[in-house]
Motif scaffolding. Structure first.
Motif, PDB file in Angstrom:
ATOM      1  N   UNK A 145       0.828  -1.209   0.000  1.00  0.00           N
ATOM      2  CA  UNK A 145       0.000   0.000   0.000  1.00  0.00           C
ATOM      3  C   UNK A 145       0.864   1.262   0.000  1.00  0.00           C
ATOM      4  N   UNK A 146       1.930   1.240   0.766  1.00  0.00           N
ATOM      5  CA  UNK A 146       2.829   2.408   0.800  1.00  0.00           C
ATOM      6  C   UNK A 146       3.477   2.613  -0.560  1.00  0.00           C
ATOM      7  N   UNK A 147       3.934   1.525  -1.159  1.00  0.00           N
ATOM      8  CA  UNK A 147       4.601   1.643  -2.466  1.00  0.00           C
ATOM      9  C   UNK A 147       3.611   2.120  -3.523  1.00  0.00           C
ATOM     10  N   UNK A 148       2.378   1.616  -3.444  1.00  0.00           N
ATOM     11  CA  UNK A 148       1.326   2.006  -4.381  1.00  0.00           C
ATOM     12  C   UNK A 148       1.045   3.510  -4.275  1.00  0.00           C
ATOM     13  N   UNK A 149       1.028   4.031  -3.061  1.00  0.00           N
ATOM     14  CA  UNK A 149       0.674   5.441  -2.864  1.00  0.00           C
ATOM     15  C   UNK A 149       1.849   6.379  -3.033  1.00  0.00           C
ATOM     16  N   UNK A 150       3.032   5.945  -2.586  1.00  0.00           N
ATOM     17  CA  UNK A 150       4.180   6.860  -2.557  1.00  0.00           C
ATOM     18  C   UNK A 150       5.163   6.622  -3.701  1.00  0.00           C
ATOM     19  N   UNK A 151       4.955   5.546  -4.480  1.00  0.00           N
ATOM     20  CA  UNK A 151       5.822   5.275  -5.619  1.00  0.00           C
ATOM     21  C   UNK A 151       7.043   4.435  -5.271  1.00  0.00           C
ATOM     22  N   UNK A 152       7.581   4.625  -4.064  1.00  0.00           N
ATOM     23  CA  UNK A 152       8.771   3.874  -3.655  1.00  0.00           C
ATOM     24  C   UNK A 152       8.759   3.719  -2.134  1.00  0.00           C
ATOM     25  N   UNK A 153       9.486   2.708  -1.671  1.00  0.00           N
ATOM     26  CA  UNK A 153       9.542   2.502  -0.215  1.00  0.00           C
ATOM     27  C   UNK A 153      10.804   3.115   0.397  1.00  0.00           C
ATOM     28  N   UNK A 154      11.698   3.586  -0.466  1.00  0.00           N
ATOM     29  CA  UNK A 154      12.997   4.009   0.039  1.00  0.00           C
ATOM     30  C   UNK A 154      12.957   5.294   0.858  1.00  0.00           C
ATOM     31  N   UNK A 155      13.514   5.205   2.058  1.00  0.00           N
ATOM     32  CA  UNK A 155      13.714   6.386   2.903  1.00  0.00           C
ATOM     33  C   UNK A 155      12.448   7.107   3.337  1.00  0.00           C
ATOM     34  N   UNK A 156      11.333   6.397   3.423  1.00  0.00           N
ATOM     35  CA  UNK A 156      10.091   7.074   3.838  1.00  0.00           C
ATOM     36  C   UNK A 156      10.173   7.506   5.299  1.00  0.00           C
ATOM     37  N   UNK A 157       9.497   8.608   5.579  1.00  0.00           N
ATOM     38  CA  UNK A 157       9.380   9.060   6.959  1.00  0.00           C
ATOM     39  C   UNK A 157       8.062   8.503   7.509  1.00  0.00           C
ATOM     40  N   UNK A 158       8.156   7.472   8.350  1.00  0.00           N
ATOM     41  CA  UNK A 158       6.937   6.781   8.795  1.00  0.00           C
ATOM     42  C   UNK A 158       6.736   6.992  10.292  1.00  0.00           C
ATOM     43  N   UNK A 159       5.543   7.447  10.647  1.00  0.00           N
ATOM     44  CA  UNK A 159       5.191   7.659  12.048  1.00  0.00           C
ATOM     45  C   UNK A 159       4.249   6.523  12.462  1.00  0.00           C
ATOM     46  N   UNK A 160       4.672   5.726  13.443  1.00  0.00           N
ATOM     47  CA  UNK A 160       3.832   4.635  13.953  1.00  0.00           C
ATOM     48  C   UNK A 160       3.211   5.109  15.268  1.00  0.00           C
ATOM     49  N   UNK A 161       1.897   5.038  15.373  1.00  0.00           N
ATOM     50  CA  UNK A 161       1.212   5.624  16.528  1.00  0.00           C
ATOM     51  C   UNK A 161       0.280   4.626  17.197  1.00  0.00           C
ATOM     52  N   UNK A 162       0.252   4.646  18.527  1.00  0.00           N
ATOM     53  CA  UNK A 162      -0.767   3.885  19.249  1.00  0.00           C
ATOM     54  C   UNK A 162      -0.158   2.830  20.142  1.00  0.00           C
TER      55      UNK A 162
END
Ligand code: NCD
Length: 310
Positions: A145-162
């Motif tokens: 899903x991330x790759x589909x939306x952002x085009x690539x998985x490299x170096x994404x800034x991901x915030x995990x919450x909860x």
């Protein structure tokens, strides 16, 4: 790339190249997942679904993936309906189900159950969630899903919450994102922070996560905001749950601080972590994410069972 007959117990068992191969294969499965294309790529195979904890998406998307590819499904959804209620061990149950099918998909309340099942089963076992342990196939669809939306998985800034302590989806996801050079921010109260074992593992692999309890401070930098349900069923003490329930909630006002192309993800089910008004915003990707379980699980089933590849 050889996945034939392999157990899928932890995302740590994969290399980055293997994950990319599976995501590419998932892409090719998309027309089969939507029903636009049909094909009995898994004709004659039998999948055994053993779900000893509640599930909607994981169980049904495995079933949907199997059915659309011509693979039959047998299943048990309640321990009370099996000989476990008569005192049979998990090991014996697994040995029996193993004899009736070609692949076992197991969800179980105990961490380590899938590893144990894989030891007793001749056929491959897929971990569909083991207690507060891990959930590797959810991670594959999250990455897809991330790759589909952002085009690539490299170096994404991901915030995990909860609930980063008991939430198994974020355990596997943090480990996988580390393979892609992600910058991770872990947002949780101290009592629900990511277990040290996982933080140490990702640090060893070169990721240095930022920890905070304050989502407002970090939302503006996020490419992906991945929020999770507080796992009420895993709290030994209900009053501890009450202290943290409802602590994080995403609504449209909060999203005004976010970058315009930031995506909001959630493994679902949500309780009150995301206001329904967010569903119709451009940021919301959680329903697409849930659908993506079908092509991703199709790819896994085909790769493991030696199905004809599209
Ligand atoms: C999650 C799970 O079971 O770990 N759901 C899922 O598989 N999509 C998340 C949860 O239950 O909160």
């Amino acid at each position: 790339m050889d996945f034939y007959d392999r157990d899928i117990v932890s995302i740590r068992d994969f290399t980055r190249e293997e994950i990319e191969y599976l995501l590419d294969l998932s892409e090719k499965m998309m027309p089969y997942a939507t029903g636009d294309k049909t094909g009995r790529l898994l004709d004659g195979k039998i999948l055994g679904n053993l779900f000893f904890e509640p599930s909607t998406r994981t169980k049904l998307s495995f079933e949907s993936a199997a059915c659309r590819l011509g693979c039959d499904v047998i299943d048990v959804s309640e321990m009370s309906m099996t000989s476990i209620s008569k005192g049979e061990t998990l090991a014996d149950t697994i040995r029996m189900v193993d004899a009736y099918c070609d692949l076992i998909v197991l969800r179980h309340p105990y961490e380590g159950a899938a590893r144990l099942a894989a030891k007793f089963s001749q056929n491959p076992v897929i971990n569909a969630g083991d207690g507060a342990g891990s959930h590797p196939t959810q991670t594959l669809l999250d990455l897809f899903t991330m790759r589909q939306s952002k085009g690539s998985l490299d170096g994404l800034n991901v915030v995990l919450v909860g609930d980063l302590k008991y939430g198994r989806t974020v355990h596997s996801l943090a480990e996988a994102l580390t393979m892609f050079g992600a910058k991770l921010t872990l947002v949780a109260p101290d009592t629900l922070q990511m277990p040290d074992e996982i933080v140490n593992h990702i640090k060893d692999k070169g990721c240095d996560p930022v920890k905070t309890a304050n989502l407002e401070d970090v939302i503006d930098k996020a490419d992906v905001l991945y929020i999770t349900r507080i796992q009420r069923e895993r709290f030994p003490d209900p009053t501890e749950y009450k202290k943290v329930a409802g602590m994080y909630r995403i609504d449209n006002a909060m999203l005004r601080e976010a970058m315009s192309d930031m995506i909001v993800m959630h493994p679902l089910p949500r309780i009150d972590e995301i206001a329904p008004e967010v569903d119709s915003s451009e940021h919301a990707k959680y329903f697409q994410q849930a659908f993506n379980g079908v092509p991703v699980r199709m790819a896994l089933l085909c790769a493991i069972l030696g199905g004809e590849l599209p």
